[in-house]
Design an enzyme around this catalytic site. Structure first.
Site, PDB file in Angstrom:
ATOM      1  N   GLY A  11      24.474  59.912  77.534  1.00  0.00           N
ATOM      2  CA  GLY A  11      25.287  58.999  77.076  1.00  0.00           C
ATOM      3  C   GLY A  11      25.796  59.416  75.342  1.00  0.00           C
ATOM      4  O   GLY A  11      26.128  60.212  74.586  1.00  0.00           O
ATOM      5  N   ARG A  15      27.020  53.302  68.969  1.00  0.00           N
ATOM      6  CA  ARG A  15      26.332  52.338  67.688  1.00  0.00           C
ATOM      7  C   ARG A  15      26.604  53.794  66.635  1.00  0.00           C
ATOM      8  O   ARG A  15      26.746  53.550  65.394  1.00  0.00           O
ATOM      9  CB  ARG A  15      24.812  52.123  67.766  1.00  0.00           C
ATOM     10  CG  ARG A  15      25.145  51.085  68.328  1.00  0.00           C
ATOM     11  CD  ARG A  15      23.985  50.033  68.244  1.00  0.00           C
ATOM     12  NE  ARG A  15      22.510  50.380  68.986  1.00  0.00           N
ATOM     13  CZ  ARG A  15      21.304  50.735  68.595  1.00  0.00           C
ATOM     14  NH1 ARG A  15      20.207  49.950  67.801  1.00  0.00           N
ATOM     15  NH2 ARG A  15      20.351  50.078  69.333  1.00  0.00           N
ATOM     16  N   LYS A  22      26.401  61.965  70.675  1.00  0.00           N
ATOM     17  CA  LYS A  22      25.278  61.684  69.870  1.00  0.00           C
ATOM     18  C   LYS A  22      24.491  62.609  69.136  1.00  0.00           C
ATOM     19  O   LYS A  22      23.545  63.411  67.967  1.00  0.00           O
ATOM     20  CB  LYS A  22      24.361  60.400  70.292  1.00  0.00           C
ATOM     21  CG  LYS A  22      23.275  59.732  69.085  1.00  0.00           C
ATOM     22  CD  LYS A  22      22.823  58.421  69.742  1.00  0.00           C
ATOM     23  CE  LYS A  22      21.755  58.481  70.863  1.00  0.00           C
ATOM     24  NZ  LYS A  22      21.411  57.627  71.114  1.00  0.00           N
ATOM     25  N   GLY A  80      22.838  55.750  83.972  1.00  0.00           N
ATOM     26  CA  GLY A  80      20.981  54.831  83.408  1.00  0.00           C
ATOM     27  C   GLY A  80      20.206  56.607  83.394  1.00  0.00           C
ATOM     28  O   GLY A  80      20.168  57.293  84.285  1.00  0.00           O
ATOM     29  N   ARG A 315      23.941  83.435  51.073  1.00  0.00           N
ATOM     30  CA  ARG A 315      25.013  83.023  52.319  1.00  0.00           C
ATOM     31  C   ARG A 315      24.474  83.931  53.264  1.00  0.00           C
ATOM     32  O   ARG A 315      23.512  85.213  53.746  1.00  0.00           O
ATOM     33  CB  ARG A 315      26.360  83.160  52.584  1.00  0.00           C
ATOM     34  CG  ARG A 315      26.884  82.316  51.376  1.00  0.00           C
ATOM     35  CD  ARG A 315      28.526  82.118  50.747  1.00  0.00           C
ATOM     36  NE  ARG A 315      29.102  82.294  52.265  1.00  0.00           N
ATOM     37  CZ  ARG A 315      30.567  83.147  52.326  1.00  0.00           C
ATOM     38  NH1 ARG A 315      31.063  83.662  51.597  1.00  0.00           N
ATOM     39  NH2 ARG A 315      30.672  83.014  53.611  1.00  0.00           N
ATOM     40  N   ALA A 362      27.258  90.981  34.662  1.00  0.00           N
ATOM     41  CA  ALA A 362      27.812  90.029  35.000  1.00  0.00           C
ATOM     42  C   ALA A 362      29.339  90.393  35.304  1.00  0.00           C
ATOM     43  O   ALA A 362      30.280  90.794  35.113  1.00  0.00           O
ATOM     44  CB  ALA A 362      28.226  89.328  33.797  1.00  0.00           C
ATOM     45  N   SER A 387      30.027  94.907  33.273  1.00  0.00           N
ATOM     46  CA  SER A 387      30.140  94.089  33.342  1.00  0.00           C
ATOM     47  C   SER A 387      31.934  93.844  33.859  1.00  0.00           C
ATOM     48  O   SER A 387      32.917  94.060  33.833  1.00  0.00           O
ATOM     49  CB  SER A 387      30.647  92.733  31.868  1.00  0.00           C
ATOM     50  OG  SER A 387      29.299  93.290  31.222  1.00  0.00           O
TER      51      SER A 387
HETATM   52  C1  UD1 Z   1      15.285  54.004  77.244  1.00  0.00           C
HETATM   53  C2  UD1 Z   1      13.809  53.287  78.090  1.00  0.00           C
HETATM   54  C3  UD1 Z   1      13.169  52.425  77.279  1.00  0.00           C
HETATM   55  C4  UD1 Z   1      12.692  53.310  76.055  1.00  0.00           C
HETATM   56  C5  UD1 Z   1      13.500  53.883  75.321  1.00  0.00           C
HETATM   57  C6  UD1 Z   1      13.137  54.770  74.439  1.00  0.00           C
HETATM   58  C7  UD1 Z   1      14.993  53.387  80.436  1.00  0.00           C
HETATM   59  C8  UD1 Z   1      14.890  52.585  81.806  1.00  0.00           C
HETATM   60  N1  UD1 Z   1      14.812  52.937  79.869  1.00  0.00           N
HETATM   61  O1  UD1 Z   1      15.814  53.116  77.177  1.00  0.00           O
HETATM   62  O2  UD1 Z   1      12.342  52.003  78.273  1.00  0.00           O
HETATM   63  O3  UD1 Z   1      11.677  52.571  75.379  1.00  0.00           O
HETATM   64  O4  UD1 Z   1      14.417  54.835  76.435  1.00  0.00           O
HETATM   65  O5  UD1 Z   1      14.420  55.166  73.437  1.00  0.00           O
HETATM   66  O6  UD1 Z   1      14.607  54.550  80.728  1.00  0.00           O
HETATM   67  N2  UD1 Z   1      21.199  59.051  79.038  1.00  0.00           N
HETATM   68  C9  UD1 Z   1      21.815  59.596  79.880  1.00  0.00           C
HETATM   69  N3  UD1 Z   1      22.327  58.889  80.680  1.00  0.00           N
HETATM   70  C10 UD1 Z   1      22.922  57.684  81.347  1.00  0.00           C
HETATM   71  C11 UD1 Z   1      21.935  56.990  80.014  1.00  0.00           C
HETATM   72  C12 UD1 Z   1      20.797  57.647  79.287  1.00  0.00           C
HETATM   73  O7  UD1 Z   1      21.758  60.538  79.661  1.00  0.00           O
HETATM   74  O8  UD1 Z   1      22.852  57.100  82.382  1.00  0.00           O
HETATM   75  C13 UD1 Z   1      20.180  59.452  78.373  1.00  0.00           C
HETATM   76  C14 UD1 Z   1      20.766  59.324  76.460  1.00  0.00           C
HETATM   77  O9  UD1 Z   1      22.088  60.076  76.059  1.00  0.00           O
HETATM   78  C15 UD1 Z   1      19.375  58.942  75.950  1.00  0.00           C
HETATM   79  C16 UD1 Z   1      18.434  58.785  76.604  1.00  0.00           C
HETATM   80  O10 UD1 Z   1      18.936  59.616  78.237  1.00  0.00           O
HETATM   81  O11 UD1 Z   1      19.845  60.228  75.448  1.00  0.00           O
HETATM   82  C17 UD1 Z   1      18.030  56.773  76.886  1.00  0.00           C
HETATM   83  O12 UD1 Z   1      18.695  56.523  76.587  1.00  0.00           O
HETATM   84  P1  UD1 Z   1      19.641  55.109  76.468  1.00  0.00           P
HETATM   85  O13 UD1 Z   1      21.060  54.729  77.192  1.00  0.00           O
HETATM   86  O14 UD1 Z   1      19.513  55.471  74.318  1.00  0.00           O
HETATM   87  O15 UD1 Z   1      18.163  54.216  76.515  1.00  0.00           O
HETATM   88  P2  UD1 Z   1      17.338  53.059  75.919  1.00  0.00           P
HETATM   89  O16 UD1 Z   1      18.266  52.002  76.605  1.00  0.00           O
HETATM   90  O17 UD1 Z   1      17.208  53.938  74.849  1.00  0.00           O
HETATM   91 CA    CA Z   2      18.243  54.958  72.399  1.00  0.00          CA
END
Ligand code: UD1
Ligand code: CA
Length: 451
Positions: A11, A15, A22, A80, A315, A362, A387
């Site tokens: 994703g 935001r 992210k 998705g 370090r 020092a 020193s």
């Molecule tokens: C999702 C869940 C929701 C849950 C919530 C918890 C689904 C449909 N919904 O919603 O039920 O309450 O998480 O945080 O699963 N991602 C991908 N590829 C995609 C879409 C998402 O890798 O195509 C990854 C995102 O980077 C993220 C995670 O999946 O790490 C969740 O995706 P996000 O879009 O944040 O889901 P939510 O809408 O929050």
């Molecule tokens: Ca989310």
């Protein structure tokens, strides 16, 4: 039965308002993704597969930095969470174990919770990790009777009555790989988001007579990061929890709220950490050590009963043996400091090896960099470095040797020798008094002219 872990990290994280993907934003001093990779390792998985999309190259690199055998697959278009898991099918091939799905942006799932999920899988075909949300906001809602789950409804698709449910989906899910892929094949994108939801697998599975169970964890574990506000809250939650753990494990913190730990900081019993100390990654401190105020430590090891700071910087590669003293405004990098040695004030020790009971005066500097290459300084046992000595590396000071203060040391000093390299002192008899007189006369003349 084996297990493979899939981490969703494709994703964009719109935001976050960031050019950085992210999951690469730092939390507890490491990219958020490293936390999910750590959780993944806790189940001793046969495979770890990270699904990357936005910022693919950077996410792939970070994945390899923290786990060199993890497989990275690309989800070019984010259609998705179900579609994301489907991208791992080639990587997992005909894998006949379980798949555990984690999210790259949900860093705090505990090992105990993962164990509970594995245990629940013994008596259910599909296990989903849920939590009771104080504010369920936009989380998916779990439609369940006791721990028997029927389906998950996404917020956008939920009715008012469904939105009133406070049992929410964390996103973590576990099922047999072949079954999970077959359920994902049956998902459709006819929903409010136009996405293939992983969450739809629950209803598909239960319609096929499969059993789905909910395991519930504390809401603090499922905290998902979607914005910088969330990230700051996640950091605060991590610090609060870690400070409490440290106190409970026998470490003194006078002002716990001012001390910042990394995800992997290890501190032994009876250590004292004074206010305003920051730990970067990869620090281990043995029992009885004291880290005084305003010190910054990363990539270092401090052995028993050593004292560091105030205002010290350790370090990467700084290794302090027992009973070492590192004082104010001292920087140590890639250097071993032998037992009982002291580097008390205003000093830089880099790329060096110091023996036991050696004292560094020092203002000493190891001149380790010639503008092109780094060079090593080797200092033996019981050495006294005067020193303001410049140690121009590569250079070696033998056991029981000394340097006169203000020396610039460019050649090795044999054991037992005193090296002085500075202009010899010349005392001019009475000249100070004469000089002051002369200057006073000059000033008087000038003042007269100005009037
Ligand atoms: C999702 C869940 C929701 C849950 C919530 C918890 C689904 C449909 N919904 O919603 O039920 O309450 O998480 O945080 O699963 N991602 C991908 N590829 C995609 C879409 C998402 O890798 O195509 C990854 C995102 O980077 C993220 C995670 O999946 O790490 C969740 O995706 P996000 O879009 O944040 O889901 P939510 O809408 O929050
Ligand atoms: Ca989310």
């Amino acid at each position: 039965m084996g297990i493979a872990v899939v981490i969703l990290a494709a994703g964009k994280g719109t935001r976050m308002q960031s050019d950085l993907p992210k999951v690469l934003h730092p939390l507890a001093q490491v990219p958020m993704l490293a936390h999910a990779l750590r959780t993944a390792q806790s189940v001793d998985p046969d495979h770890i597969v990270v699904v990357a999309g936005h910022g693919f190259d950077a996410v792939a690199k970070t994945t390899r930095d923290y786990h060199n055998t993890a497989v990275i697959v690309e989800q070019a278009e984010q259609l998705g969470t179900g579609h994301a898991v489907a991208q791992t099918r080639d990587a997992l091939g005909a894998y006949d174990g379980d798949v555990l799905v984690l999210y790259g942006d949900t860093p705090f799932i505990s090992d105990e919770t993962i164990e509970k999920i594995a245990a629940a899988r013994q008596s259910a075909d599909l296990v989903v990790l849920g939590f009771h949300a104080a504010d369920p906001a936009r989380y998916g809602r779990l439609m369940a009777h006791d721990d028997q789950l029927q389906r998950i409804v996404e917020f956008k698709d939920a009715t008012e009555a469904e939105r009133a449910v406070t049992l929410c989906n964390s996103g973590v899910m576990c099922a047999k790989a072949s079954e999970l892929f077959s359920w994902i094949d049956q998902t459709e994108n006819k929903n409010a988001s136009g996405e293939y939801y992983l969450t739809d697998c629950v209803e598909i599975a239960t319609n096929h007579g499969k059993t789905a169970r909910v395991v519930i964890c504390d809401e603090a574990e499922t905290l998902g990061v979607n914005s910088r506000v969330d990230l700051a809250q996640a950091e605060a939650a991590f610090q609060t929890r870690t400070r409490r753990d440290m106190l409970e494990n026998g470490i003194t913190l006078f002002a716990p709220d001012t001390v910042y730990f990394a995800y992997d900081t290890v501190i032994g019993r009876d250590c004292v950490i004074e206010p305003n100390v920051v730990f970067g990654p990869d620090v281990t401190i043995e029992s009885g050590a004291t880290i005084r105020a305003f010190s910054h430590l990363e990539g270092c090891h401090v052995a028993r009963d050593s004292v560091v700071g105030p205002y010290a910087r350790l370090r990467p590669g700084a290794e302090l043996a027992e009973g070492v003293k590192i004082g104010n405004f001292v920087e140590i990098k890639n250097a071993q400091i032998g037992e009982g040695s002291k580097v008390n004030h205003l000093t830089y020790i880099g790329d060096a090896d110091l023996g036991k009971n050696t004292n560094i005066g020092a203002g000493t500097i190891t001149c380790n960099y010639d503008g092109v290459m780094k060079h090593k300084t080797t200092i033996g046992d019981n050495v006294f470095v005067g020193s303001n000595t410049m140690l121009v590396a590569p250079v070696t000071l033998g056991d029981h040797s000394m340097t006169g203060s203000g020396s610039v040391i460019t050649r090795d000093v044999p054991a037992g020798d005193l090296a002085i390299s500075r202009a010899p002192q010349d005392n001019k008899s009475g000249t100070a008094i004469k000089l002051v007189e002369m200057l006073k006369q000059r000033k008087a003349k000038r003042d007269q002219k100005d009037q």
